[in-house]
Motif scaffolding. Structure first.
Motif, short mmCIF file in Angstrom:
data_model
loop_
_atom_site.label_atom_id
_atom_site.label_comp_id
_atom_site.label_asym_id
_atom_site.label_seq_id
_atom_site.Cartn_x
_atom_site.Cartn_y
_atom_site.Cartn_z
N SER A 34 0.83 -1.21 0.00
CA SER A 34 0.00 0.00 0.00
C SER A 34 0.86 1.25 0.00
O SER A 34 0.62 2.21 -0.75
CB SER A 34 -0.93 0.00 1.22
N LYS A 35 1.87 1.26 0.84
CA LYS A 35 2.75 2.42 0.94
C LYS A 35 3.46 2.70 -0.38
O LYS A 35 3.49 3.84 -0.86
CB LYS A 35 3.79 2.19 2.04
N HIS A 36 3.99 1.66 -1.01
CA HIS A 36 4.74 1.85 -2.24
C HIS A 36 3.83 2.15 -3.43
O HIS A 36 4.22 2.92 -4.33
CB HIS A 36 5.60 0.62 -2.53
N MET A 37 2.64 1.57 -3.46
CA MET A 37 1.72 1.84 -4.57
C MET A 37 1.24 3.28 -4.55
O MET A 37 1.11 3.92 -5.60
CB MET A 37 0.53 0.88 -4.53
N GLN A 38 0.97 3.80 -3.38
CA GLN A 38 0.51 5.19 -3.27
C GLN A 38 1.58 6.18 -3.71
O GLN A 38 1.25 7.26 -4.20
CB GLN A 38 0.08 5.46 -1.83
N ALA A 39 2.84 5.79 -3.57
CA ALA A 39 3.94 6.67 -3.98
C ALA A 39 4.32 6.46 -5.45
O ALA A 39 5.11 7.24 -5.99
CB ALA A 39 5.16 6.42 -3.10
N SER A 40 3.77 5.43 -6.08
CA SER A 40 4.17 5.10 -7.46
C SER A 40 2.94 4.71 -8.29
O SER A 40 2.92 3.67 -8.94
CB SER A 40 5.17 3.95 -7.46
N VAL B 13 1.64 5.54 -11.09
CA VAL B 13 1.71 5.37 -12.55
C VAL B 13 2.60 4.20 -12.95
O VAL B 13 2.66 3.82 -14.12
CB VAL B 13 2.22 6.66 -13.24
N LEU B 14 3.30 3.62 -11.98
CA LEU B 14 4.22 2.52 -12.26
C LEU B 14 3.44 1.24 -12.51
O LEU B 14 2.44 0.96 -11.87
CB LEU B 14 5.16 2.32 -11.07
N ARG B 15 3.92 0.43 -13.47
CA ARG B 15 3.29 -0.86 -13.68
C ARG B 15 3.56 -1.76 -12.48
O ARG B 15 4.63 -1.70 -11.87
CB ARG B 15 3.82 -1.52 -14.96
N VAL B 16 2.58 -2.61 -12.16
CA VAL B 16 2.68 -3.48 -10.99
C VAL B 16 3.92 -4.37 -11.07
O VAL B 16 4.67 -4.51 -10.10
CB VAL B 16 1.42 -4.34 -10.84
N LYS B 17 4.18 -4.94 -12.24
CA LYS B 17 5.32 -5.86 -12.35
C LYS B 17 6.65 -5.11 -12.17
O LYS B 17 7.61 -5.66 -11.63
CB LYS B 17 5.30 -6.61 -13.68
N ASP B 18 6.69 -3.83 -12.60
CA ASP B 18 7.90 -3.04 -12.40
C ASP B 18 8.08 -2.67 -10.93
O ASP B 18 9.21 -2.65 -10.40
CB ASP B 18 7.85 -1.77 -13.26
N LEU B 19 6.98 -2.38 -10.24
CA LEU B 19 7.06 -2.11 -8.81
C LEU B 19 7.58 -3.33 -8.07
O LEU B 19 8.43 -3.20 -7.17
CB LEU B 19 5.67 -1.73 -8.27
N ILE C 139 -11.06 -7.44 -13.25
CA ILE C 139 -10.61 -8.76 -13.69
C ILE C 139 -10.61 -8.90 -15.20
O ILE C 139 -10.03 -9.83 -15.75
CB ILE C 139 -11.49 -9.86 -13.03
N THR C 140 -11.23 -7.94 -15.91
CA THR C 140 -11.24 -7.99 -17.38
C THR C 140 -10.02 -7.33 -17.99
O THR C 140 -9.87 -7.31 -19.21
CB THR C 140 -12.51 -7.32 -17.94
N LYS C 141 -9.14 -6.77 -17.13
CA LYS C 141 -7.91 -6.16 -17.63
C LYS C 141 -6.76 -7.16 -17.50
O LYS C 141 -6.64 -7.82 -16.47
CB LYS C 141 -7.56 -4.90 -16.84
N PRO C 142 -5.88 -7.28 -18.51
CA PRO C 142 -4.74 -8.19 -18.39
C PRO C 142 -3.85 -7.82 -17.22
O PRO C 142 -3.49 -6.64 -17.05
CB PRO C 142 -3.99 -8.01 -19.73
N PHE C 143 -3.49 -8.80 -16.42
CA PHE C 143 -2.69 -8.54 -15.22
C PHE C 143 -1.37 -7.86 -15.57
O PHE C 143 -0.92 -6.96 -14.86
CB PHE C 143 -2.42 -9.86 -14.49
N VAL C 144 -0.72 -8.28 -16.66
CA VAL C 144 0.60 -7.74 -17.00
C VAL C 144 0.55 -6.27 -17.36
O VAL C 144 1.58 -5.59 -17.35
CB VAL C 144 1.23 -8.54 -18.17
N GLU C 145 -0.64 -5.73 -17.66
CA GLU C 145 -0.76 -4.33 -18.04
C GLU C 145 -1.15 -3.43 -16.87
O GLU C 145 -1.23 -2.21 -17.02
CB GLU C 145 -1.78 -4.18 -19.17
N LEU C 146 -1.41 -4.03 -15.71
CA LEU C 146 -1.90 -3.25 -14.58
C LEU C 146 -0.87 -2.25 -14.08
O LEU C 146 0.32 -2.56 -13.98
CB LEU C 146 -2.29 -4.18 -13.43
N ARG C 147 -1.35 -1.06 -13.74
CA ARG C 147 -0.54 -0.07 -13.05
C ARG C 147 -1.04 0.07 -11.62
O ARG C 147 -2.16 -0.35 -11.30
CB ARG C 147 -0.60 1.28 -13.78
#
Length: 274
Positions: free
Chosen positions: A200-206, A208-214, A246-254
């Motif tokens: 939660s802490k890191h997502m709120q600070a990032s 626009v970052l893609r989940v896999k990059d985070l 759930i209709t969005k591809p996981f690899v594209e999630l930010r």
């Protein structure tokens, strides 16, 4: 997609009714069937629902996919799974149709619908769903039971729908396989809450970052084995501590695509489902 089989004695029916199964709404609802009651050829799932604030019992991947789509709809206000039908009415309908009521060793069984959904939609404030794989429709007996169920809900004035994998976008099943394969079915709530706080802490600070990059960034920052953060993130998604479309591809999630469940809501969900 999971072949669901269970048989009840009259004594067990009475006990379940006394326990409140099939009764209540929202966080107070208790499903007629749980994952412990039903032998299934597929995967079953216990999934926390952020709308109802309780754990849902889903008996196949197809039920899970349907549930996740229902939960993401902005108009959904309640989801009751494994909902029992009034046996006196299903018996009456069976006689009208001239078909045998579901029966085991001389005892008529309670029928159930996979989902009863409450909605903000004026045209259908409540509707019922039965989930079946497309192969099931080649079985004449399955069709008979679906006809009983369809007429049951017609008597109630409630729309009834049959759902197969044809109605579920393929990306939904891809996401389910990605999240639920190789994820251990544990209940270490304290550890999960710690992971939730970190992400939660890191997502709120990032955002626009893609989940896999985070996750790659966190592996480096915490000196973890490559892939550890991604595994923990998937674990939180599978346990519904985190939500996404759930209709969005996981690899594209930010990070901005992820909704974080509140700790208080999670604790309330554990309380009412225990």
């Amino acid at each position: 997609m999971g072949k669901k089989q269970y048989w009840n004695s009259e004594a067990k029916n009475k006990r379940w009714i006394k326990e409140g199964r099939g009764q209540g709404t929202g966080s107070n609802y208790k499903p007629w069937l749980t994952v412990r009651d039903v032998a299934s050829e597929g995967r079953s799932h216990r999934v926390f629902g952020h709308i109802t604030q309780r754990t849902h019992h889903l008996l196949s991947d197809l039920e899970l996919a349907t549930f996740l789509l229902l939960q993401w709809r902005s108009t959904t206000t309640d989801i009751r799974e494994q909902f029992p039908l009034d046996r006196s009415l299903t018996r009456e309908i069976s006689k009208q149709l001239g078909v045998q009521h579901p029966n085991h060793q001389g005892l008529d069984q309670y029928m159930s619908s996979d989902f009863v959904v409450d909605s903000l939609e004026k045209a259908r404030p409540r509707f019922a769903i039965q989930v079946k794989s497309k192969e099931a429709y080649s079985d004449p007996r399955t069709i008979e039971k679906l006809e009983i169920e369809k007429l049951y809900w017609r008597e109630k004035g409630i729309p009834f729908y049959w759902v197969t994998e044809r109605q579920i976008p393929s990306i939904v099943f891809e996401n389910i396989n990605l999240l639920y394969n190789h994820i251990e079915d544990d209940d270490d709530q304290d550890e999960l809450l710690i992971q939730l706080e970190v992400f939660s802490k890191h997502m709120q600070a990032s955002d626009v970052l893609r989940v896999k990059d985070l996750c790659m960034k966190l592996d480096l920052s915490y000196e973890q084995e490559p892939g550890e953060a991604l595994y923990q993130f998937k674990r939180l998604l599978a346990k519904r501590y985190l939500h996404f479309d759930i209709t969005k591809p996981f690899v594209e999630l930010r990070c901005s695509d992820i909704t974080i469940e509140t700790v208080n809501a999670l604790k309330e969900g554990w309380r009412v489902s225990s």
